[in-house]
Design an enzyme around this catalytic site. Structure first.
Site, mmCIF file in Angstrom:
data_model
loop_
_atom_site.group_PDB
_atom_site.id
_atom_site.type_symbol
_atom_site.label_atom_id
_atom_site.label_comp_id
_atom_site.label_asym_id
_atom_site.label_seq_id
_atom_site.Cartn_x
_atom_site.Cartn_y
_atom_site.Cartn_z
ATOM 1 N N ASP A 1 50.370 94.030 15.568
ATOM 2 C CA ASP A 1 50.945 94.960 16.545
ATOM 3 C C ASP A 1 50.222 94.892 17.885
ATOM 4 O O ASP A 1 50.340 95.792 18.720
ATOM 5 C CB ASP A 1 50.855 96.401 16.020
ATOM 6 C CG ASP A 1 51.851 96.698 14.910
ATOM 7 O OD1 ASP A 1 52.769 95.896 14.712
ATOM 8 O OD2 ASP A 1 51.697 97.739 14.244
ATOM 9 N N ASP B 1 38.279 93.646 10.074
ATOM 10 C CA ASP B 1 36.842 93.398 10.061
ATOM 11 C C ASP B 1 36.314 93.027 8.680
ATOM 12 O O ASP B 1 35.103 92.933 8.489
ATOM 13 C CB ASP B 1 36.087 94.617 10.590
ATOM 14 C CG ASP B 1 36.469 95.897 9.859
ATOM 15 O OD1 ASP B 1 37.656 96.062 9.539
ATOM 16 O OD2 ASP B 1 35.586 96.746 9.623
ATOM 17 N N ASP C 1 46.312 105.659 3.056
ATOM 18 C CA ASP C 1 45.762 105.165 1.796
ATOM 19 C C ASP C 1 45.523 106.302 0.795
ATOM 20 O O ASP C 1 45.912 106.221 -0.373
ATOM 21 C CB ASP C 1 44.465 104.395 2.051
ATOM 22 C CG ASP C 1 43.528 105.091 3.033
ATOM 23 O OD1 ASP C 1 43.786 106.254 3.408
ATOM 24 O OD2 ASP C 1 42.513 104.478 3.419
#
Length: 484
Positions: free
Chosen positions: A91, A148, A240
């Site tokens: 995005d 990451d 989540d």
């Protein structure tokens, strides 16, 4: 008897009672985790005769410092190429797009199946990207890695077999490692706190059959579980945790494997840490607001409901800490000028033992993280960790309040510096503003409370005020230093 001092004492006492209950929950999880580690290790699931199709999703937004690393790590996964599909859910609005396109093309030319997925808008943020990618995927299992993270090549071969031995397993979650733990005091403090979550909380909850959470990355979902639980929702900042509770309330089992470690980059600057903390704490409050009622209406055992409640209210503890802190300074004067409350304060001091389980909890986590004693446990470091955690109380309590009030806020990414921490930090999440000024004023406020305790010769609240003063001063200092 004056009403205002009585009100202060009562509210402060209720806050101490909440902390005692919270600490008791952490003590229980520590005991359960130790029982789990002492139990005979579970046998590794057998290697399947036929491997299933897997989709790896890499959600990205302006990650030019780490995008190449995560795509290369995903492409290096040791899995049958014809059964592996890697989706780069990009995005981005900056140079990340070109960097991602180049790495995708590079690996496609070498026989890997990758898709560079671009949406017309960033609607729904990360949850929206995952949902969009899912509709264009064919994997029976969905592995997710934030930008990451750097999964090892054998990640899928170690996680997928767990699903194949039980059709009711919906998620396999693994432990986060730390690529840059030694970079600074700030990263060491974060690693210390995260290790406690991954080595104690997740292990203890899994062992006892309590609800756990997919941590947003470093894990694998069964596609059918996502669909059965209603898919990715975009109404919280912790998609989540939200999907985890919906899935477990529908009877799906989650597996947590602490021996499988996926290293990741810790935020190295205060603005990055604050943006991450804001998402986690506000999203936690949003998810609690959304699911607490359903949890208590479910047929789950009482102990599961109680632990689930404290799990969902984890972030709300910052509101209690901030309220306790603000009340503690006037209480110094109440103790001095209203001797009729001396017995009450003596009784309240009993509740301070509620902090003892936290010492046990974090010490046990450190011992598990460093079983060879390579890193020593310094009491001063632990106190500094508590102090800085308290210093985040204003920032996180504000996030929790917004979550409970249902106020929508954007998903702000956590800036990553990339390998060696040398990448450009052009993605600012904010500089010094009124909230940072207020943190500095609170450091002075608690310093005043510390001085008042010294003046009156009352040592009861001196340690608390010292921790608060140092914590808020540290948060204010790092906020200003990293804003430059």
């Amino acid at each position: 008897m004056s009403l205002l001092p009585l009100l202060l004492v009562v509210i402060y006492g209720l806050c101490l009672l909440f902390i005692l209950c919270f600490s008791g929950g952490q003590w229980q999880l520590t005991r359960l985790a130790l029982r789990a580690y002492a139990a005979p290790p579970l046998p590794r699931p057998p290697v399947p005769a036929a491997w299933p199709r897997v989709t790896v999703q890499l959600p990205l937004y302006n990650e030019q410092n780490v995008v190449e690393r995560v795509i290369d790590a995903a492409a290096a996964l040791d899995y049958p190429p014809e059964l592996l599909h890697i989706q780069v859910l990009d995005d981005s609005t900056d140079a990340t797009v070109a960097l991602a396109a180049e790495r995708v093309a590079y690996h496609i030319a070498r026989g890997r199946r990758l898709s560079h997925v671009r949406r017309p808008s960033r609607e729904g943020y990360k949850a929206g990207a995952l949902r969009h990618g899912l509709a264009a995927s064919d994997g029976e299992f969905i592995a997710i890695f934030d930008a990451d993270f750097v999964p090892a090549p054998d990640f899928l071969r170690r996680t997928i077999p767990f699903f194949l031995q039980d059709e009711n397993i919906g998620v396999v979650q693994t432990r986060w490692g730390h690529l840059n733990q030694a970079e600074s005091l700030l990263t060491r403090l974060q690693a210390f706190g995260l290790d406690a979550h991954f080595l104690i909380e997740q292990v203890g909850r899994t062992f006892a059959g309590f609800f756990i959470n997919f941590n947003g990355t470093g894990g694998v979902w069964r596609r059918r579980c996502i669909a059965n639980a209603g898919g990715w929702h975009t109404d919280t900042l912790t998609e989540d945790l939200d999907l985890s509770y919906r899935a477990q309330l529908r009877g799906w089992r989650f597996v947590y494997r602490p021996e499988i470690v996926v290293p990741a980059e810790l935020p190295a600057a205060m603005d990055a840490l604050k943006s991450q903390q804001f998402r986690w704490t506000k999203g936690g409050a949003e998810t609690a607001r959304k699911h607490l009622g359903a949890l208590w209406r479910s047929a789950q055992p009482l102990v599961v409901k109680l632990q689930g409640t404290f799990h969902l209210l984890n972030s709300s503890v910052y509101v209690v800490i901030l309220l306790m802190a603000l009340l503690s300074v006037p209480l110094v004067f109440v103790r001095e000028h209203y001797p009729e409350y001396k017995l009450v304060f003596r009784l309240a001091s009993v509740f301070l033992v509620g902090f003892a389980p936290l010492v046990y909890y974090y010490y046990t986590a450190w011992r598990l993280a460093w079983p060879t004693g390579k890193a020593r446990f310094y009491p001063g470091f632990f106190l500094l960790f508590l102090s800085v955690s308290m210093g985040l109380a204003l920032h996180n309590a504000r996030a929790v309040a917004l979550g409970w009030l249902g106020q929508r806020t954007p998903f702000v990414r956590t800036p990553k510096a990339g390998p060696g921490g040398r990448g450009p930090r052009r993605y600012r999440t904010g500089g010094v503003g009124p909230w940072e000024v207020l943190e500095g004023l609170l450091a002075l406020y608690f310093g005043f409370g510390f001085g008042a305790g010294l003046y009156f010769g009352d040592a009861g609240l001196l340690p608390f005020h010292l921790l608060l003063t140092v914590g808020f001063a540290a948060i204010c200092y790092y906020s200003g230093r990293h804003a430059r």
